[in-house]
Design a protein around this motif. Structure first.
Motif, PDB file in Angstrom:
ATOM      1  N   ARG A  11       0.773  -1.024  -0.061  1.00 49.39           N
ATOM      2  CA  ARG A  11       0.143  -0.082  -0.330  1.00 49.39           C
ATOM      3  C   ARG A  11       1.003   1.139  -0.001  1.00 49.39           C
ATOM      4  NH1 ARG A  11      -4.982  -1.352   4.088  1.00 49.39           N
ATOM      5  NH2 ARG A  11      -5.658  -3.387   3.174  1.00 49.39           N
ATOM      6  N   ALA A  12       1.720   1.363   0.967  1.00 47.27           N
ATOM      7  CA  ALA A  12       2.565   2.479   0.822  1.00 47.27           C
ATOM      8  C   ALA A  12       3.613   2.747  -0.409  1.00 47.27           C
ATOM      9  CB  ALA A  12       3.660   2.384   2.144  1.00 47.27           C
ATOM     10  N   ALA A  17       4.478   5.437  -5.363  1.00 48.62           N
ATOM     11  CA  ALA A  17       4.815   5.248  -6.985  1.00 48.62           C
ATOM     12  C   ALA A  17       3.932   6.143  -7.740  1.00 48.62           C
ATOM     13  CB  ALA A  17       4.375   3.750  -7.405  1.00 48.62           C
ATOM     14  N   GLU A  18       2.840   6.267  -7.278  1.00 48.56           N
ATOM     15  CA  GLU A  18       1.782   7.279  -7.892  1.00 48.56           C
ATOM     16  C   GLU A  18       2.481   8.474  -7.747  1.00 48.56           C
ATOM     17  OE1 GLU A  18      -2.851   8.793  -7.686  1.00 48.56           O
ATOM     18  OE2 GLU A  18      -2.196   7.044  -6.524  1.00 48.56           O
ATOM     19  N   THR A  19       3.061   9.040  -6.826  1.00 53.94           N
ATOM     20  CA  THR A  19       3.488  10.292  -6.473  1.00 53.94           C
ATOM     21  C   THR A  19       4.764  10.454  -7.551  1.00 53.94           C
ATOM     22  OG1 THR A  19       3.267  10.282  -4.144  1.00 53.94           O
ATOM     23  CG2 THR A  19       4.933  11.885  -4.945  1.00 53.94           C
ATOM     24  N   PHE A  20       5.425   9.446  -7.895  1.00 51.64           N
ATOM     25  CA  PHE A  20       6.439   9.414  -8.850  1.00 51.64           C
ATOM     26  C   PHE A  20       5.891   9.247 -10.283  1.00 51.64           C
ATOM     27  CE2 PHE A  20       9.674   7.359  -5.530  1.00 51.64           C
ATOM     28  CZ  PHE A  20       9.887   8.438  -5.039  1.00 51.64           C
ATOM     29  N   ALA A  21       4.823   9.504 -10.243  1.00 48.39           N
ATOM     30  CA  ALA A  21       3.911   9.155 -11.897  1.00 48.39           C
ATOM     31  C   ALA A  21       4.219   7.796 -12.556  1.00 48.39           C
ATOM     32  CB  ALA A  21       4.482  10.561 -12.615  1.00 48.39           C
ATOM     33  N   VAL A  22       4.373   6.961 -11.714  1.00 44.70           N
ATOM     34  CA  VAL A  22       4.567   5.420 -12.042  1.00 44.70           C
ATOM     35  C   VAL A  22       3.330   4.587 -11.357  1.00 44.70           C
ATOM     36  CG1 VAL A  22       6.155   3.753 -12.727  1.00 44.70           C
ATOM     37  CG2 VAL A  22       6.977   6.130 -12.291  1.00 44.70           C
TER      38      VAL A  22
END
Length: 418
Positions: A11-12, A17-22
């Motif tokens: 989860r973390a 990963a979403e913050t890194f645009a991946v």
């Protein structure tokens, strides 16, 4: 993504990963962890063995650590003798095993690596000794506080009686004097009393009293000066308790309330404050040592004790000879452990068994049951410190997995993240 999964789990890791645009799902990250092959490790020469909780109080597993490199070697799904024995039999070459005093791990090592040297961990030995000391202190807890001094007349403590003279200082005195001067100034200027009370914003009766007094001191001698207090019958008791070192207003209030005092706590607080002002050098009551305090003082390095703690310990040991004997044995054991003089352990055990300290005798008897491992632990430089460090890391990894510590995932993360 694999490194992200190893560091943060599902989860973390997905959120980061979403913050890194991946963007990636938590399930994909967990699959990446499961797909990792087991890292290749040489069979350690010095192996650390300990348990850790998958679910505290219910499910336990075993961690194996290379003591020389301080890296985890493997995680076993339980802590049974057969599981540990099988791993050791499949990985020959272990020369030294650092463990706690668990009988199951001792048996597993004897069966799986019969030639290995057993080393009992020093931290656990000291912890067991501290528990024995605490039991001894607990048996004599009634003797820990300093005995009360013989009954006798308490030192005289008294405050000067409240003067019947006018108040010279304070907010009330200052306000009355200012109002008296203002009223008489306006009267000299020809203002009527009605005009004065409107001009100063005072009640008419107040203006009348101020105008009728030639001197403000006439107004400052009244019912609040020299009057008796509902606390007066209890002041001798308060003086006695204050002289004995009990200076906390809340406790004194509770004591006199049980003796029939009908007033409020604030009255007691004000009076105790006056006592403190009158006797500023009054020593505060001495802290009574608890079982935990005395245990800590006995098992701590003497040079790390505060002066007041060292003095109290000295007094306690003088009052309780059994604790003095216990402290001597603890100091002797600490010297054995710090100086790596494990060969002298039998002599220490003999001295302990000759004294009448049941808890220490039980501790010494337990050492005899695993004597070779204990002697090695007090002689060799190996310890289970690296294992305890990885146990703490496992707790952190479990929290990242929200308490659902799947053993296979946890094993992959521990082995690869080290």
């Amino acid at each position: 993504m694999q490194q992200l999964a190893l560091a943060l789990a599902g989860r973390a890791g997905s959120r980061l990963a979403e913050t890194f645009a991946v963007p990636v799902s938590r399930s994909t990250l967990l699959r990446l962890i499961r797909a990792l092959p087991d890292p290749a490790h040489a069979v350690p020469r010095v192996l650390g063995v300990d348990e850790f909780a998958l679910r505290k109080g219910h499910v336990y597993a075993t961690i194996l650590v290379d003591i020389e490199t301080r890296r985890p070697v493997d995680l076993l799904p339980d802590r049974t003798v057969e599981t540990v024995r099988s791993w050791l039999a499949d990985h020959p070459g272990v020369k030294v095993v650092c463990r706690d005093r668990s009988a199951s791990y001792a048996e597993a090592v004897r069966l799986g690596a019969p030639d290995a040297i057993h080393v009992a961990d020093r931290f656990h030995l000291w912890q067991n000794l501290a528990e024995a000391v605490e039991k001894t202190v607990l048996q004599h807890r009634a003797l820990l506080p300093e005995p009360a001094p013989p009954a006798g007349p308490a030192p005289a403590v008294a405050l000067a009686s409240v003067s019947s003279e006018p108040r010279r200082t304070g907010r009330l005195s200052d306000r009355v004097r200012e109002q008296h001067a203002a009223v008489h100034t306006l009267m000299e200027d020809g203002f009527s009393l009605r005009a004065i009370d409107r001009r100063l914003g005072l009640a008419r009766n107040t203006v009348r009293r101020l105008a009728g007094a030639k001197d403000p001191d006439e107004l400052l001698v009244g019912r609040w000066t020299g009057r008796t207090s509902i606390l007066d019958p209890y002041k001798p008791y308060l003086h006695q308790r204050f002289a004995e070192g009990h200076t906390i207003a809340r406790r004194l209030f509770e004591e006199i309330r049980q003796r029939g005092y009908p007033g409020q706590e604030q009255i007691v607080r004000v009076y105790v404050r006056r006592l403190r002002e009158a006797f500023p050098n009054q020593d505060p009551p001495r802290h009574k040592p608890s079982v935990r305090d005395v245990t800590s003082w006995i098992t701590r390095r003497p040079d790390r004790l505060r002066d007041e703690d060292a003095q109290q310990l000295k007094e306690v040991l003088a009052r309780v000879p059994v604790l003095a004997t216990t402290a001597e044995h603890v100091r002797a054991f600490a010297e054995l452990m710090n100086d790596r003089r494990g060969r002298e352990l039998k002599d220490w055990i003999t001295r302990v068994q000759q004294d009448q300290v049941p808890a220490l005798r039980s501790f010494a008897t337990g050492l005899l049951q695993d004597l070779e491992a204990v002697v090695a632990g007090l002689t060799l430089n190996y310890s289970s410190g690296a294992v305890e460090g990885h146990n703490n890391k496992i707790k952190m990894l479990k929290r990242q997995m929200f308490g659902r510590a799947n053993f296979d995932l946890l094993r992959k993360r521990v082995l690869h993240a080290a």
